[in-house]
Design an enzyme around this catalytic site. Structure first.
Site, PDB file in Angstrom:
ATOM      1  CG  HIS A  20      -8.371  56.168  97.300  1.00  0.00           C
ATOM      2  ND1 HIS A  20      -8.661  57.425  97.770  1.00  0.00           N
ATOM      3  CD2 HIS A  20      -7.168  56.269  96.685  1.00  0.00           C
ATOM      4  CE1 HIS A  20      -7.672  58.262  97.459  1.00  0.00           C
ATOM      5  NE2 HIS A  20      -6.756  57.588  96.787  1.00  0.00           N
ATOM      6  CG  ASN A  21     -13.177  52.786  97.551  1.00  0.00           C
ATOM      7  OD1 ASN A  21     -13.656  53.384  96.583  1.00  0.00           O
ATOM      8  ND2 ASN A  21     -12.969  53.393  98.706  1.00  0.00           N
ATOM      9  NE  ARG A  43      -8.012  55.929 105.411  1.00  0.00           N
ATOM     10  CZ  ARG A  43      -7.443  56.978 104.831  1.00  0.00           C
ATOM     11  NH1 ARG A  43      -7.547  57.154 103.522  1.00  0.00           N
ATOM     12  NH2 ARG A  43      -6.788  57.854 105.540  1.00  0.00           N
ATOM     13  CG  ASP A  78     -31.220  43.663  84.944  1.00  0.00           C
ATOM     14  OD1 ASP A  78     -30.623  44.338  84.066  1.00  0.00           O
ATOM     15  OD2 ASP A  78     -31.989  44.182  85.780  1.00  0.00           O
ATOM     16  CG  HIS A  79     -34.758  42.724  81.982  1.00  0.00           C
ATOM     17  ND1 HIS A  79     -34.661  42.325  83.310  1.00  0.00           N
ATOM     18  CD2 HIS A  79     -35.570  43.815  81.978  1.00  0.00           C
ATOM     19  CE1 HIS A  79     -35.400  43.126  84.062  1.00  0.00           C
ATOM     20  NE2 HIS A  79     -35.952  44.037  83.280  1.00  0.00           N
ATOM     21  N   GLY A  92     -29.254  48.467  91.706  1.00  0.00           N
ATOM     22  CA  GLY A  92     -29.738  47.186  92.236  1.00  0.00           C
ATOM     23  C   GLY A  92     -28.619  46.156  92.267  1.00  0.00           C
ATOM     24  CB  CYS A 100     -29.026  46.267  86.477  1.00  0.00           C
ATOM     25  SG  CYS A 100     -28.667  47.479  87.753  1.00  0.00           S
ATOM     26  N   GLY A 101     -30.196  48.292  84.822  1.00  0.00           N
ATOM     27  CA  GLY A 101     -30.693  49.552  84.273  1.00  0.00           C
ATOM     28  C   GLY A 101     -29.931  50.745  84.837  1.00  0.00           C
ATOM     29  CB  THR A 102     -29.911  52.327  88.000  1.00  0.00           C
ATOM     30  OG1 THR A 102     -30.079  51.210  88.891  1.00  0.00           O
ATOM     31  CG2 THR A 102     -31.276  52.821  87.531  1.00  0.00           C
ATOM     32  N   GLY A 103     -27.422  50.235  87.598  1.00  0.00           N
ATOM     33  CA  GLY A 103     -26.222  49.799  88.319  1.00  0.00           C
ATOM     34  C   GLY A 103     -26.473  49.709  89.822  1.00  0.00           C
ATOM     35  NE  ARG A 132     -33.975  50.436  81.731  1.00  0.00           N
ATOM     36  CZ  ARG A 132     -34.846  49.704  82.419  1.00  0.00           C
ATOM     37  NH1 ARG A 132     -35.130  50.003  83.673  1.00  0.00           N
ATOM     38  NH2 ARG A 132     -35.437  48.669  81.846  1.00  0.00           N
ATOM     39  NE  ARG A 151      -4.144  58.371 102.466  1.00  0.00           N
ATOM     40  CZ  ARG A 151      -3.574  58.615 101.294  1.00  0.00           C
ATOM     41  NH1 ARG A 151      -2.376  58.120 101.018  1.00  0.00           N
ATOM     42  NH2 ARG A 151      -4.203  59.348 100.391  1.00  0.00           N
ATOM     43  CG  HIS A 152      -5.909  54.166 100.250  1.00  0.00           C
ATOM     44  ND1 HIS A 152      -6.812  55.166 100.532  1.00  0.00           N
ATOM     45  CD2 HIS A 152      -4.863  54.758  99.620  1.00  0.00           C
ATOM     46  CE1 HIS A 152      -6.344  56.319 100.080  1.00  0.00           C
ATOM     47  NE2 HIS A 152      -5.165  56.096  99.527  1.00  0.00           N
TER      48      HIS A 152
END
Ligand code: RB5
Length: 147
Positions: free
Chosen positions: A101-102, A139, A11-12, A73, A68-71, A112, A135-136
């Site tokens: 793992h994920n 999950r 985003d912006h 959203g 984004c600003g924080t990641g 930011r 095993r991952h």
């Protein structure tokens, strides 16, 4: 996996960092599709999260990156999509582990929150690290069943 195809969006508030990440990926010879935004004019991160997630779930891209600003959203929006496992990463350890793992398929970062140098290291680890399976996988299968 060789030659991963990357799709990136922002985003912006993530535009400047996204531009730098695109430049970095291209300098590594990595194929990157930029779905925007392409300016710092105010916009809604949900729209760009959606575009990136569609590319990943359709198989057009192997991995997605959202800024984004924080990641945060971006990760919330991305994780609403079936088949998407999005992770906000602010350090290299998390970037490596969320791939191992994920089997995270979307990386979210905050312009930011972190600087350009760290962001590029995070991107490198995210792109270069493979899922461990085993095993991952059990999950991740359980996680996917929640979609
Ligand atoms: C935009 O001001 C900001 O809210 C957005 O970039 C993001 O940080 C939301 O999570």
């Amino acid at each position: 996996m060789e030659n991963k195809r990357i799709v990136i969006g922002c985003d912006h508030a993530g535009f400047v960092l996204k531009q730098k990440v695109v430049e970095h990926l291209k300098s590594r010879g990595i194929d990157v599709v930029d779905v925007g935004t392409h300016t710092t004019e105010s916009c809604n991160y949900v729209d760009f999260a959606h575009a990136v997630c569609e590319a990943v779930t359709s198989g057009t891209a192997d991995l997605g990156i959202l800024v984004c600003g924080t990641g945060i959203g971006m990760s919330m929006a991305a994780n609403k999509h079936a088949g998407i496992r999005a992770a906000v990463c602010e350090n290299t350890f998390s970037a490596r582990m969320t791939r191992m793992h994920n089997d995270a398929n979307v990386l979210c970062m905050g312009e930011r929150v972190i600087g350009y140098g760290l962001a590029c290291d995070i991107v490198d680890l995210f792109v270069d690290t493979e899922f461990l399976g085993g095993r991952h996988q059990v999950r991740v299968d359980a996680l996917n069943a929640l979609d």
